[in-house]
Motif scaffolding. Structure first.
Motif, PDB file in Angstrom:
ATOM      1  N   SER A  65      48.841  74.539  86.405  1.00 30.69           N
ATOM      2  CA  SER A  65      47.778  73.538  86.533  1.00 30.69           C
ATOM      3  C   SER A  65      47.377  72.971  85.177  1.00 30.69           C
ATOM      4  O   SER A  65      47.186  71.760  85.022  1.00 30.69           O
ATOM      5  CB  SER A  65      46.564  74.145  87.236  1.00 30.69           C
ATOM      6  OG  SER A  65      46.840  74.430  88.586  1.00 30.69           O
ATOM      7  N   GLU A  66      47.229  73.854  84.188  1.00 31.72           N
ATOM      8  CA  GLU A  66      46.831  73.399  82.862  1.00 31.72           C
ATOM      9  C   GLU A  66      47.898  72.496  82.248  1.00 31.72           C
ATOM     10  O   GLU A  66      47.577  71.497  81.582  1.00 31.72           O
ATOM     11  CB  GLU A  66      46.571  74.606  81.964  1.00 31.72           C
ATOM     12  CG  GLU A  66      45.330  75.396  82.356  1.00 31.72           C
ATOM     13  CD  GLU A  66      45.191  76.690  81.578  1.00 31.72           C
ATOM     14  OE1 GLU A  66      45.999  76.900  80.640  1.00 31.72           O
ATOM     15  OE2 GLU A  66      44.296  77.495  81.917  1.00 31.72           O
ATOM     16  N   ASP A  67      49.162  72.834  82.474  1.00 33.69           N
ATOM     17  CA  ASP A  67      50.242  72.028  81.926  1.00 33.69           C
ATOM     18  C   ASP A  67      50.275  70.647  82.572  1.00 33.69           C
ATOM     19  O   ASP A  67      50.463  69.630  81.882  1.00 33.69           O
ATOM     20  CB  ASP A  67      51.579  72.741  82.134  1.00 33.69           C
ATOM     21  CG  ASP A  67      52.746  72.009  81.490  1.00 33.69           C
ATOM     22  OD1 ASP A  67      52.608  71.599  80.321  1.00 33.69           O
ATOM     23  OD2 ASP A  67      53.783  71.854  82.154  1.00 33.69           O
ATOM     24  N   MET A  68      50.078  70.579  83.898  1.00 33.84           N
ATOM     25  CA  MET A  68      50.063  69.279  84.563  1.00 33.84           C
ATOM     26  C   MET A  68      48.892  68.427  84.089  1.00 33.84           C
ATOM     27  O   MET A  68      49.019  67.204  83.930  1.00 33.84           O
ATOM     28  CB  MET A  68      50.043  69.464  86.080  1.00 33.84           C
ATOM     29  CG  MET A  68      51.398  69.876  86.647  1.00 33.84           C
ATOM     30  SD  MET A  68      51.474  69.891  88.463  1.00 33.84           S
ATOM     31  CE  MET A  68      50.678  71.466  88.818  1.00 33.84           C
ATOM     32  N   GLN A  69      47.740  69.059  83.851  1.00 30.92           N
ATOM     33  CA  GLN A  69      46.609  68.311  83.305  1.00 30.92           C
ATOM     34  C   GLN A  69      46.908  67.826  81.898  1.00 30.92           C
ATOM     35  O   GLN A  69      46.707  66.649  81.569  1.00 30.92           O
ATOM     36  CB  GLN A  69      45.350  69.194  83.278  1.00 30.92           C
ATOM     37  CG  GLN A  69      44.700  69.419  84.626  1.00 30.92           C
ATOM     38  CD  GLN A  69      43.846  68.233  85.077  1.00 30.92           C
ATOM     39  OE1 GLN A  69      44.114  67.083  84.760  1.00 30.92           O
ATOM     40  NE2 GLN A  69      42.804  68.524  85.841  1.00 30.92           N
ATOM     41  N   ALA A  70      47.384  68.724  81.049  1.00 28.52           N
ATOM     42  CA  ALA A  70      47.566  68.393  79.636  1.00 28.52           C
ATOM     43  C   ALA A  70      48.639  67.336  79.431  1.00 28.52           C
ATOM     44  O   ALA A  70      48.518  66.467  78.554  1.00 28.52           O
ATOM     45  CB  ALA A  70      47.926  69.657  78.850  1.00 28.52           C
ATOM     46  N   ARG A  71      49.698  67.373  80.243  1.00 31.78           N
ATOM     47  CA  ARG A  71      50.812  66.431  80.052  1.00 31.78           C
ATOM     48  C   ARG A  71      50.830  65.327  81.101  1.00 31.78           C
ATOM     49  O   ARG A  71      51.754  64.520  81.132  1.00 31.78           O
ATOM     50  CB  ARG A  71      52.131  67.192  80.031  1.00 31.78           C
ATOM     51  CG  ARG A  71      52.257  68.152  78.854  1.00 31.78           C
ATOM     52  CD  ARG A  71      53.693  68.512  78.596  1.00 31.78           C
ATOM     53  NE  ARG A  71      54.214  69.477  79.558  1.00 31.78           N
ATOM     54  CZ  ARG A  71      55.509  69.712  79.744  1.00 31.78           C
ATOM     55  NH1 ARG A  71      56.408  69.016  79.068  1.00 31.78           N
ATOM     56  NH2 ARG A  71      55.897  70.617  80.621  1.00 31.78           N
ATOM     57  N   ASN A  72      49.789  65.287  81.938  1.00 35.74           N
ATOM     58  CA  ASN A  72      49.560  64.184  82.868  1.00 35.74           C
ATOM     59  C   ASN A  72      50.758  63.911  83.777  1.00 35.74           C
ATOM     60  O   ASN A  72      51.293  62.797  83.834  1.00 35.74           O
ATOM     61  CB  ASN A  72      49.191  62.903  82.107  1.00 35.74           C
ATOM     62  CG  ASN A  72      48.633  61.838  83.044  1.00 35.74           C
ATOM     63  OD1 ASN A  72      48.016  62.148  84.059  1.00 35.74           O
ATOM     64  ND2 ASN A  72      48.832  60.581  82.696  1.00 35.74           N
ATOM     65  N   TYR A  73      51.187  64.949  84.496  1.00 37.64           N
ATOM     66  CA  TYR A  73      52.201  64.776  85.528  1.00 37.64           C
ATOM     67  C   TYR A  73      51.779  65.581  86.743  1.00 37.64           C
ATOM     68  O   TYR A  73      50.860  66.398  86.681  1.00 37.64           O
ATOM     69  CB  TYR A  73      53.593  65.206  85.042  1.00 37.64           C
ATOM     70  CG  TYR A  73      53.792  66.701  84.886  1.00 37.64           C
ATOM     71  CD1 TYR A  73      54.378  67.462  85.900  1.00 37.64           C
ATOM     72  CD2 TYR A  73      53.408  67.361  83.721  1.00 37.64           C
ATOM     73  CE1 TYR A  73      54.567  68.829  85.762  1.00 37.64           C
ATOM     74  CE2 TYR A  73      53.593  68.723  83.571  1.00 37.64           C
ATOM     75  CZ  TYR A  73      54.181  69.455  84.600  1.00 37.64           C
ATOM     76  OH  TYR A  73      54.344  70.807  84.469  1.00 37.64           O
ATOM     77  N   PHE A  74      52.443  65.353  87.876  1.00 37.84           N
ATOM     78  CA  PHE A  74      52.119  66.063  89.114  1.00 37.84           C
ATOM     79  C   PHE A  74      53.406  66.260  89.885  1.00 37.84           C
ATOM     80  O   PHE A  74      53.887  65.354  90.560  1.00 37.84           O
ATOM     81  CB  PHE A  74      51.109  65.259  89.933  1.00 37.84           C
ATOM     82  CG  PHE A  74      50.686  65.950  91.221  1.00 37.84           C
ATOM     83  CD1 PHE A  74      49.843  67.040  91.180  1.00 37.84           C
ATOM     84  CD2 PHE A  74      51.142  65.495  92.444  1.00 37.84           C
ATOM     85  CE1 PHE A  74      49.455  67.674  92.352  1.00 37.84           C
ATOM     86  CE2 PHE A  74      50.757  66.114  93.618  1.00 37.84           C
ATOM     87  CZ  PHE A  74      49.906  67.222  93.577  1.00 37.84           C
TER      88      PHE A  74
END
Length: 218
Positions: free
Chosen positions: A82-91
């Motif tokens: 979750s943190e990685d998707m937030q930080a790098r703006n992908y889903f």
């Protein structure tokens, strides 16, 4: 659905993605990857995680399925996702830049799982309603609902990463091999469930799903 059969020495990945009733299925062969944590400035919210765990188990038990236990390794990996998707703006279940999956992260952490699955979602609801919004989105989607109610699973880890524009959730399910040493977490005194389900106003909700991975099962 994402499957892997190691009995014949090859790894076949079947990705099932559900968005607004559109399904895309792809098949590919891949090798194991050794993946380390991705540095991230995003943070996790343990209160939202506990609330979503509560709702997940309420939905399971109300449908005659045993509650899931919380596993520390799954929590850590779900938070990283979750943190990685937030930080790098992908889903996506495909982790950039090379498209490896959460199963590779679990393998790298020596989690000896027989079946594992991942549900991801985000929404823009305010904090009092974001957990209910995520769980309702999951339960309204046949693939996500099947993951939540799957009887094979007995462990779960949830990562919730809030940001000003959205809150992102990763839910990891697992059935371990008998040789696996679980890392249970006691969340009995984790606090109360948020019950404010008022209309959050402008809402965007996106859900995606991988049903699971197994060995020797089509």
């Amino acid at each position: 659905m994402l499957n892997s059969n190691r009995a014949n020495g090859s790894r076949w990945l079947h990705a099932h993605r559900a968005r607004v009733s559109v399904a895309v299925v792809t098949t590919m062969a891949a090798a194991l990857l050794v993946v380390g944590p991705v540095p991230s400035s995003a943070t996790s919210d343990s209160g939202l995680e506990r609330d979503l765990l509560t709702l997940t188990n309420v939905d399971r038990t109300s449908n005659g399925v045993p509650a899931l236990g919380a596993d520390a390794r799954l929590i850590s990996t779900a938070r990283e996702r979750s943190e990685d998707m937030q930080a790098r703006n992908y889903f996506s279940h495909d982790i950039p830049p090379d498209g490896h999956k959460v199963f590779d992260l679990l393998d790298a952490r020596n989690v000896d799982f027989e079946i594992a699955g991942e549900n991801i979602a985000f929404n823009t609801a305010a904090r009092p309603a974001t957990v209910q919004t995520a769980e309702q989105s999951f339960m309204n989607s046949p693939g996500h609902r099947a993951n939540i109610l799957r009887t094979d699973y007995n462990w779960v880890g949830i990562g919730a990463s809030p940001a000003p524009d959205k809150t992102l959730y990763t839910v990891l399910f697992m059935k371990p091999f008998a040789t696996d040493v679980a890392s249970p977490v006691n969340l009995d005194d984790a606090g109360t469930l948020a019950t404010d389900s008022t209309n959050p106003g402008s809402l965007e909700s996106v859900v995606d799903n991988v049903l699971g991975r197994n060995f020797g099962i089509d």
